[in-house]
Design a protein around this motif. Structure first.
Motif, mmCIF file in Angstrom:
data_model
loop_
_atom_site.group_PDB
_atom_site.id
_atom_site.type_symbol
_atom_site.label_atom_id
_atom_site.label_comp_id
_atom_site.label_asym_id
_atom_site.label_seq_id
_atom_site.Cartn_x
_atom_site.Cartn_y
_atom_site.Cartn_z
ATOM 1 N N LEU A 1 0.674 -1.357 -0.132
ATOM 2 C CA LEU A 1 -0.034 0.125 -0.129
ATOM 3 C C LEU A 1 0.916 1.298 0.197
ATOM 4 N N ALA A 2 2.155 1.255 -0.466
ATOM 5 C CA ALA A 2 2.915 2.421 -0.275
ATOM 6 C C ALA A 2 2.721 2.954 -1.671
ATOM 7 N N ALA A 3 3.587 4.004 -1.847
ATOM 8 C CA ALA A 3 3.239 4.782 -3.114
ATOM 9 C C ALA A 3 3.333 4.017 -4.354
ATOM 10 N N PRO A 4 4.722 3.531 -4.698
ATOM 11 C CA PRO A 4 5.009 3.018 -5.920
ATOM 12 C C PRO A 4 3.882 1.718 -6.327
ATOM 13 N N HIS A 5 3.670 1.008 -5.352
ATOM 14 C CA HIS A 5 2.667 -0.350 -5.708
ATOM 15 C C HIS A 5 1.387 0.022 -5.568
ATOM 16 N N LEU A 6 1.003 1.044 -4.667
ATOM 17 C CA LEU A 6 -0.665 1.317 -4.721
ATOM 18 C C LEU A 6 -0.909 1.865 -5.925
ATOM 19 N N ASP A 7 -0.016 2.611 -6.611
ATOM 20 C CA ASP A 7 -0.563 3.201 -8.115
ATOM 21 C C ASP A 7 -0.693 2.133 -8.976
ATOM 22 N N HIS A 8 0.172 1.118 -9.149
ATOM 23 C CA HIS A 8 0.024 -0.020 -10.098
ATOM 24 C C HIS A 8 -1.241 -1.050 -9.716
ATOM 25 N N LEU A 9 -1.559 -1.314 -8.281
ATOM 26 C CA LEU A 9 -2.524 -1.757 -7.941
ATOM 27 C C LEU A 9 -3.980 -1.267 -8.277
ATOM 28 N N ILE A 10 -3.969 0.156 -8.179
ATOM 29 C CA ILE A 10 -5.299 0.910 -8.775
ATOM 30 C C ILE A 10 -5.336 0.771 -10.213
ATOM 31 N N ALA A 11 -4.207 0.688 -10.848
ATOM 32 C CA ALA A 11 -4.472 0.758 -12.382
ATOM 33 C C ALA A 11 -4.827 -0.625 -12.879
ATOM 34 N N GLY A 12 -4.215 -1.584 -12.200
ATOM 35 C CA GLY A 12 -4.626 -2.966 -12.246
ATOM 36 C C GLY A 12 -6.123 -3.450 -12.159
ATOM 37 N N ILE A 13 -6.888 -2.696 -11.230
ATOM 38 C CA ILE A 13 -7.805 -2.867 -10.678
ATOM 39 C C ILE A 13 -9.119 -2.257 -11.775
ATOM 40 N N LYS A 14 -8.739 -0.815 -12.261
ATOM 41 C CA LYS A 14 -9.152 -0.170 -13.399
ATOM 42 C C LYS A 14 -9.371 -0.743 -14.575
ATOM 43 N N PHE A 15 -8.058 -1.700 -14.835
ATOM 44 C CA PHE A 15 -8.080 -2.190 -16.140
ATOM 45 C C PHE A 15 -8.994 -3.363 -16.162
ATOM 46 N N THR A 16 -8.922 -4.104 -14.969
ATOM 47 C CA THR A 16 -9.807 -5.343 -14.826
ATOM 48 C C THR A 16 -11.200 -5.069 -14.975
ATOM 49 N N GLY A 17 -11.710 -4.117 -14.310
ATOM 50 C CA GLY A 17 -13.143 -3.588 -14.211
ATOM 51 C C GLY A 17 -13.190 -3.140 -15.623
ATOM 52 N N LEU A 18 -12.589 -2.398 -16.354
ATOM 53 C CA LEU A 18 -13.074 -2.068 -17.689
ATOM 54 C C LEU A 18 -13.143 -3.183 -18.566
ATOM 55 N N LEU A 19 -12.027 -4.023 -18.560
ATOM 56 C CA LEU A 19 -12.070 -5.307 -19.426
ATOM 57 C C LEU A 19 -13.423 -6.254 -19.244
ATOM 58 N N THR A 20 -13.617 -6.376 -17.919
ATOM 59 C CA THR A 20 -14.699 -7.108 -17.354
ATOM 60 C C THR A 20 -16.033 -6.346 -18.062
ATOM 61 N N ALA A 21 -16.127 -5.068 -17.900
ATOM 62 C CA ALA A 21 -17.427 -4.392 -18.389
ATOM 63 C C ALA A 21 -17.507 -4.720 -19.876
ATOM 64 N N ALA A 22 -16.643 -4.315 -20.423
ATOM 65 C CA ALA A 22 -16.520 -4.560 -22.095
ATOM 66 C C ALA A 22 -16.656 -5.733 -22.465
ATOM 67 N N SER A 23 -16.195 -6.705 -21.993
ATOM 68 C CA SER A 23 -16.353 -7.981 -22.348
ATOM 69 C C SER A 23 -17.744 -8.498 -22.233
ATOM 70 N N TRP A 24 -18.421 -8.031 -20.805
ATOM 71 C CA TRP A 24 -19.607 -8.653 -20.718
ATOM 72 C C TRP A 24 -20.784 -8.016 -21.524
ATOM 73 N N LEU A 25 -20.458 -6.661 -21.887
ATOM 74 C CA LEU A 25 -21.490 -6.070 -22.536
ATOM 75 C C LEU A 25 -21.637 -6.611 -24.200
ATOM 76 N N LEU A 26 -20.304 -6.863 -24.678
ATOM 77 C CA LEU A 26 -20.363 -7.694 -25.978
ATOM 78 C C LEU A 26 -20.795 -9.091 -25.750
ATOM 79 N N ALA A 27 -20.432 -9.726 -24.742
ATOM 80 C CA ALA A 27 -21.148 -11.372 -24.594
ATOM 81 C C ALA A 27 -22.436 -11.109 -24.429
ATOM 82 N N PHE A 28 -23.043 -10.071 -23.611
ATOM 83 C CA PHE A 28 -24.559 -10.230 -23.362
ATOM 84 C C PHE A 28 -25.443 -10.034 -24.621
#
Length: 180
Positions: free
Chosen positions: A11-38
């Motif tokens: 949860l320190a500065a350099p790692h937290l940024d990567h963790l948040i970016a990964g969560i955003k990417f996963t959420g966006l990928l899930t939403a876009a894939s789900w919309l197309l699949a549905f």
């Protein structure tokens, strides 16, 4: 020998940024894939129950293909194969605009559309045939019957498998790591 984990360093500065970016990417990928699949899954299921034997066989072939080829193979085809067929200017634009997300969402969405199609089809099979006959006797077309009468009832029945396949879709987004 004991191993102590220090989560505070994550949860320190350099790692937290990567963790948040990964969560955003996963959420966006899930939403876009789900919309197309549905969207594609509902359209394919509607075609599959339309009564047109050619459309039924084509959709059955699509479902069979998508369910029997691993998602990782789809990801590789869409990320490494499809761009080579595109013009150079489009390849440059895709590479500059997060091509991994675009192709991963297409690959995962197309693959999961087969599962969503079967979920909707099973829901449509649970709707009593009298509902279809009543709608048709009122003068509704096939598409209006599907849209207003049968699909709303089928979605209620298909909700548990939808949730299950949505969780599977979310878990399969981790395979996109192989691209980037």
């Amino acid at each position: 020998m004991s191993i102590s984990l220090n989560f505070s360093s994550l949860l320190a500065a350099p790692h937290l940024d990567h963790l948040i970016a990964g969560i955003k990417f996963t959420g966006l990928l899930t939403a876009a894939s789900w919309l197309l699949a549905f969207t594609l899954g509902v359209a394919l299921a509607t075609l599959r129950v339309s009564g047109n034997p050619v459309a039924e066989r084509l959709v059955a072939a699509w479902v069979s293909y998508q369910q029997n080829v691993p998602i990782l193979a789809h990801l590789f085809v869409w990320y490494f194969g499809i761009p080579t067929l595109l013009p150079d200017s489009m390849q440059s634009w895709i590479n500059a605009n997060n091509g991994e997300l675009i192709f991963a969402s297409i690959a995962i969405g197309l693959c999961m559309s087969a599962y969503f199609c079967e979920d909707v089809r099973s829901g449509l099979r649970s709707v009593p045939h009298g509902q279809h006959e009543a709608a048709r006797s009122l003068g509704l077309s096939f598409l209006k019957t599907m849209r207003f009468i049968e699909l709303p009832q089928a979605m209620r029945t298909a909700l548990p498998p939808f949730i299950n396949h949505t969780v599977i879709l979310f878990k399969n987004t981790s395979l996109a790591m192989a691209l980037g």
